[in-house]
Each structure stands twice: as C-alpha cells, then as structure tokens.
Design an enzyme around this catalytic site. Sequence first.
Site, PDB file in Angstrom:
ATOM      1  N   SER A 129      -8.717  -3.475   6.060  1.00 26.47           N
ATOM      2  CA  SER A 129      -7.805  -2.631   5.289  1.00 26.47           C
ATOM      3  C   SER A 129      -7.873  -1.191   5.768  1.00 26.47           C
ATOM      4  CB  SER A 129      -8.191  -2.684   3.804  1.00 26.47           C
ATOM      5  OG  SER A 129      -7.542  -1.679   3.059  1.00 26.47           O
ATOM      6  N   TYR A 154     -13.883  -1.688  -2.934  1.00 27.73           N
ATOM      7  CA  TYR A 154     -12.991  -2.527  -2.118  1.00 27.73           C
ATOM      8  C   TYR A 154     -13.104  -2.132  -0.651  1.00 27.73           C
ATOM      9  CZ  TYR A 154      -8.678  -4.218   0.012  1.00 27.73           C
ATOM     10  OH  TYR A 154      -7.760  -4.808   0.860  1.00 27.73           O
TER      11      TYR A 154
END
Length: 332
Positions: A129, A154
């Site tokens: 990501s 995350y």
Amino acid sequence: MTAPLLITGAAGFVGFHLANALVDRGEAVLGVDNLNDYYDVHLKEARLARLEPRPGFRFIRLDLADRAQTADLFARENPKRIVHLAAQAGVRYSIENPNAYIDANLVGFGNVLEGCRSIGVDHLVYASSSSVYGANDHLPFKETDNVDHPVSLYAATKKANELMAHVYSHLYGIPTTGLRFFTVYGPWGRPDMAYYGFTRSLFAGEPITMYNFGKMERDFTYIDDIVDGIIRVLDRPPTPETGNHEGSSAPYRLYNIGNNQPVTLETFVSTLERITGNVAIREYLPMQPGDVPATYADIDALAAATGFKPTTSIDVGLEHFVAWYRDYYGIS
C-alpha cells in the site's frame, strides 16, 4: 490437471476484477475469501454471484489466518502462481480494531508464505500500500524512499509484509513482487472508501466530510489500470538478476502502482458534482489520526519493467463508477 492460479481476497474489489480479467484470458482461477463483515457482505456476495458461473473459476470460502486450513489448501490445490490480495483494509479502522490487522495481515500473510515455501511456487504477487510511505513528505513517492515511519497500524502491517516476503525470497528463492497500491477506485468498489461515501452522500443530500479542511491530494487509480498492472507483473516473476539489488540478491521486487497524476480533493468532489448533477454539502474538519495529506506515485520502475501506463482519467473513471452506482442501487 493444470495447477490453478490462486487469488486470495477474490470477493474483494480488486480480486473480483482481476479474477474476471484472468478468466477472460483463459486462466484456471481459484478464488479464496473469508467474506468478513468489515463492509457490506451482500456486495461481496454480488461480486461472487457474477464470478462463480464463469467456466474456469472456482471459489473456496476460507480464512487464511487459519494455519491448518491454509496449509491444506496449498497441499491440495498446488497453485504455482498466487496473487495475494486478502487483507484487512482501511487506515482509520486499524485504530479501532488492531487485532483484525494482526490476524489478517500478519498471521494470514505468514500462512500464505509458508504455503508458498511448502510447495515451491513460481511467483507470489501481493498487495502492499502507498500508506507505507507514512510521514514521508518527499513527492512523488519513490520505491527507494525511506518507509520506516508508518503513521497507522495498517501501514505497519503492509511494511511488515514486504519484509516478510523478502525473507522468504532470500531463504527459499521464492519469487515475490509487492505492489504499493495508490487509492484504487471504480465500479464494484469498497463502500468504506471516500469516493464511494461521497457519491452516497451526494445522492442522499447529506454532508460530505472533507478532512484537513479539504487540503488533500490523492493519486486515484482506476481499477482497469490496476488490473492491467497486476497482470503485467504476474507474467514477469523476478529473478536474482532482476530483483531489487539494494544489498539483496533475492528474487524480490517492489513497485508503486498508481496513476502518477494526483488530484485535489476539491477537484475530485467537483467532478462528482458534475457527473451526479447534485451539489455537495461540504463539512470541513481537521486531519484524522493516521491519515496523510497527499499521495503521489512515481511509477517509473514499473513502467520500465513492464510497460505499465495508466490511461483512465479521473473524469472517465468517475463516470464509469457513478453509472455502476446508479444501476446497482437503483438510482434513476
């Protein structure tokens, strides 16, 4: 019997589109997903309802955090190419429910790596990501930038995935490629994403929340461009000679995959206003914890290695999304 191409997270947004594209080119695709309730399960089931009748596609419901079931999956199916997209997504939710990220993104990914090691796969492509860039303020983000300062759990789990993959590439010679996705959007997308929520609020006449007082930029990347990039990478497993050479000789690569054209939040909302024919009620608030003001992908490495070149403008991409949204939710 031909070994299937395994897609984890096949009922998810990117997994659904990727599975369709690979079936279109004649691949035997095995999809795996646990169909968790992080967002509307009916949407995941609707994606599967389109995939499951297609010749060449099979689906197994499975939680990859279950070590025994994941080991059995690899032993039974013997997949040689894997695209690992299953993960607990969302920056803000990682503050509310950190255990979901530890289970899915760390334990689940570790089980997938062990499965790859046990059968000797040809290529593992996995989703990282743009959030790994964290507090980095050097734009555009480049793969060689320091990513040691994540600002959300995350992001930390995605950085951990990159490190874990390198270990397995180094120790066991498993070709692995990590893709740092930049704000993917389009039809059949995720309801927790801002563009989806903005569209919902526009049609409902409700306020939309614009964090950092609207001073945000995102490298929005249309789903078809993302799928094209994934397939290009999948077909080119790294070798020790083509992998990252920064002190490593492992068959390991990392790429940014984005649109390379960041769009301001104000421009994005204005475009949605034009397409929907509705005027947004803007509510400006400070930056949220764990968020960053801008993302911008340097995609030179991916373009050089695969010929990747995104072609979908934000206007065209949002028109496709809004048309799907109207149809799916029955909005005239």
